[in-house]
Write a protein that holds these residues in place. Structure first.
Motif, PDB file in Angstrom:
ATOM      1  N   SER A  85       0.829  -1.188   0.000  1.00 15.64           N
ATOM      2  CA  SER A  85       0.000   0.000   0.000  1.00 15.64           C
ATOM      3  C   SER A  85       0.873   1.252   0.000  1.00 15.64           C
ATOM      4  O   SER A  85       1.811   1.346   0.780  1.00 15.64           O
ATOM      5  CB  SER A  85      -0.894   0.028   1.235  1.00 15.64           C
TER       6      SER A  85
ATOM      7  N   ARG B  73       1.415   2.775   3.452  1.00 18.37           N
ATOM      8  CA  ARG B  73       2.141   2.109   4.524  1.00 18.37           C
ATOM      9  C   ARG B  73       3.276   2.992   5.041  1.00 18.37           C
ATOM     10  O   ARG B  73       4.041   3.544   4.264  1.00 18.37           O
ATOM     11  CB  ARG B  73       2.746   0.796   4.010  1.00 18.37           C
TER      12      ARG B  73
ATOM     13  N   PRO C 157      -6.679  -1.368  -3.240  1.00 14.46           N
ATOM     14  CA  PRO C 157      -6.645  -1.612  -1.792  1.00 14.46           C
ATOM     15  C   PRO C 157      -6.709  -3.102  -1.435  1.00 14.46           C
ATOM     16  O   PRO C 157      -6.272  -3.489  -0.354  1.00 14.46           O
ATOM     17  CB  PRO C 157      -7.894  -0.879  -1.278  1.00 14.46           C
ATOM     18  N   ARG C 158      -7.239  -3.928  -2.319  1.00 19.22           N
ATOM     19  CA  ARG C 158      -7.307  -5.354  -2.018  1.00 19.22           C
ATOM     20  C   ARG C 158      -5.944  -6.031  -2.233  1.00 19.22           C
ATOM     21  O   ARG C 158      -5.547  -6.898  -1.449  1.00 19.22           O
ATOM     22  CB  ARG C 158      -8.357  -6.036  -2.903  1.00 19.22           C
ATOM     23  N   CYS C 159      -5.239  -5.616  -3.281  1.00 17.31           N
ATOM     24  CA  CYS C 159      -3.953  -6.259  -3.599  1.00 17.31           C
ATOM     25  C   CYS C 159      -2.780  -5.655  -2.830  1.00 17.31           C
ATOM     26  O   CYS C 159      -1.713  -6.256  -2.746  1.00 17.31           O
ATOM     27  CB  CYS C 159      -3.652  -6.142  -5.089  1.00 17.31           C
ATOM     28  N   GLN C 160      -2.956  -4.419  -2.360  1.00 17.28           N
ATOM     29  CA  GLN C 160      -1.824  -3.716  -1.749  1.00 17.28           C
ATOM     30  C   GLN C 160      -2.096  -3.468  -0.270  1.00 17.28           C
ATOM     31  O   GLN C 160      -3.059  -2.795   0.095  1.00 17.28           O
ATOM     32  CB  GLN C 160      -1.584  -2.386  -2.483  1.00 17.28           C
ATOM     33  N   ARG C 161      -1.214  -4.011   0.560  1.00 23.86           N
ATOM     34  CA  ARG C 161      -1.400  -3.906   2.016  1.00 23.86           C
ATOM     35  C   ARG C 161      -0.218  -3.228   2.677  1.00 23.86           C
ATOM     36  O   ARG C 161       0.887  -3.313   2.195  1.00 23.86           O
ATOM     37  CB  ARG C 161      -1.572  -5.301   2.609  1.00 23.86           C
TER      38      ARG C 161
END
Length: 277
Positions: free
Chosen positions: A188, A191, A273-277
Motif C-alpha cells: 500500500s 504504509r 486496496p485489495r492487492c496492496q497492504r
DNA sequence: ATATTCCCCTGGAAGC
DNA sequence: TGCTTCCAGGGGAATA
C-alpha cells in the motif's frame, strides 16, 4: 512529466545527434525558467566548444563540453528537446536555443518553465556537478536493493510512496512509477515506510528496477506532454497497471472498479486496496 | 531532523 | 459559447 525512463530515452536520442557537434552560439528567447537563464554564462561556456558526451544522473541531463565544463539540464514537468536542420525562428515556448556550427540548432521548449538550464560551476570528486551531491543512488545501478531500502527506512514514519519519490533516497522514481512499482510489489502506498519488512522491501526494490527497465525499453510513458527528440510518444503508457485507471478493474485480482485514486503530499496516487497492504 | 504544504507557470479538459 | 475550476510526469522553499 519526465521520470527516469523518459530522461534516459531523451539522452539516448540526443546523443547521436549532438555528440561531436560544435556550438556556435546560444540564445535564450523565452525568459526565465525555474532559475533565471544566464545566457552570458551559457555563451561563455559553450561558444566554440564541442559536445563531448551526454549523460543522465537522476532526472538531470549532463552535457559535457570539450573544455570540461558541464551543462546541467532539467526537463521539469513539460520540457522537451528538438534538433532541427536550421536556425529556424523561435517557436512557441522555446526557452533556450543552441546554434551549431553545422547549421543545425538544438532547442529546448518548456511551456510551464519548471525546467532548468544551468552551467555547472563546480565539479565534485566524482566528476559530477557539486549541486547534485545530495541525490540518492541510481535505482538501476549497484547499491540500490532491499537491504538499502530497509536500512534507510528504519525509524522513519512517512508513507512509503513519499519515501521512494524522495530524490535523496533513490533517484528517478516520480509519480507514475511510484504507483506502478508499489502495485507490482503489493504494498500500500500509505504504509509507513518504517513498518515494512525486509522481504517487502526486497520486492519493492525489484519492482522499481523492473518497471523502470521495462519503461526504458518502451521509450517512456506519454500521458500528455512527453515526447522524444523526434516528437514520438513513449509506448509504456499501454503497460500502466494502475496510474490513471481509477474506477477501472484491478488487473491482478479482477475486482470491478478496484483501482482507487487518492492524494498524498498533493499528488495523485493510484492503487488497488485489495492487492496492496 | 523529519514530514507536509505551498508555490513556481501554462494549458487542456471537464463542469456549469 | 464562455467562464470557472481542477488537474498535470518536478523540485525546492517555507512551515509544522
Amino acid at each position: 512529466m519526465p521520470e527516469l525512463p523518459e530522461v534516459e530515452t531523451i539522452v539516448r536520442s540526443l546523443r547521436p545527434h549532438l555528440r561531436g557537434a560544435v556550438i556556435r552560439d546560444v540564445a535564450a528567447p523565452g525568459g526565465r525558467l525555474r532559475h533565471p537563464v544566464d545566457v552570458e554564462a551559457l555563451r561563455l561556456a559553450c561558444r566554440g566548444q564541442a559536445i563531448a558526451e551526454l549523460r543522465r544522473r537522476a532526472k538531470y541531463i549532463l552535457v559535457e563540453l570539450s573544455s570540461g565544463t558541464v551543462l546541467v539540464l532539467h526537463l521539469g514537468m513539460t520540457g522537451a528537446f528538438r534538433v532541427v536542420p536550421s536556425a529556424a525562428p523561435a517557436a512557441t515556448h522555446e526557452r533556450v536555443v543552441w546554434i551549431l556550427e553545422d547549421g543545425r540548432s538544438w532547442r529546448f521548449m518548456d511551456p510551464r518553465r519548471f525546467g532548468s538550464v544551468q552551467v555547472c560551476t563546480s565539479l565534485g570528486a566524482d566528476g559530477l556537478p557539486a549541486a547534485l551531491a545530495g541525490l540518492g543512488p541510481e535505482p538501476l545501478e549497484a547499491g540500490f536493493d532491499g537491504e538499502y531500502l530497509y536500512r534507510r527506512t528504519r525509524g522513519r514514519d512517512r508513507p512509503i510512496k513519499n519515501h521512494i519519490m524522495d530524490q535523496a533516497e533513490v533517484v528517478g522514481v516520480g509519480n507514475i512509477y511510484a504507483s506502478e512499482a508499489l502495485f507490482r510489489a503489493g504494498i500500500s502506498p500509505r504504509r509507513r515506510c518504517g513498518t515494512l519488512s525486509r522481504k517487502a522491501l526486497d520486492r519493492l526494490a525489484d519492482a522499481i528496477r523492473e518497471v523502470l527497465t521495462e519503461a526504458i525499453a518502451a521509450g517512456g510513458t506519454t500521458i500528455d506532454d512527453f515526447r522524444d527528440v523526434d516528437g514520438s510518444e513513449g509506448h509504456f503508457t499501454t503497460n500502466l497497471q494502475v496510474y490513471g485507471r481509477q474506477g477501472q478493474d484491478c488487473l491482478r485480482c479482477g475486482r470491478p472498479g478496484g483501482i482507487r485514486r487518492l492524494v498524498q503530499a498533493g499528488r495523485s496516487t493510484y492503487c488497488c486496496p485489495r492487492c496492496q497492504r
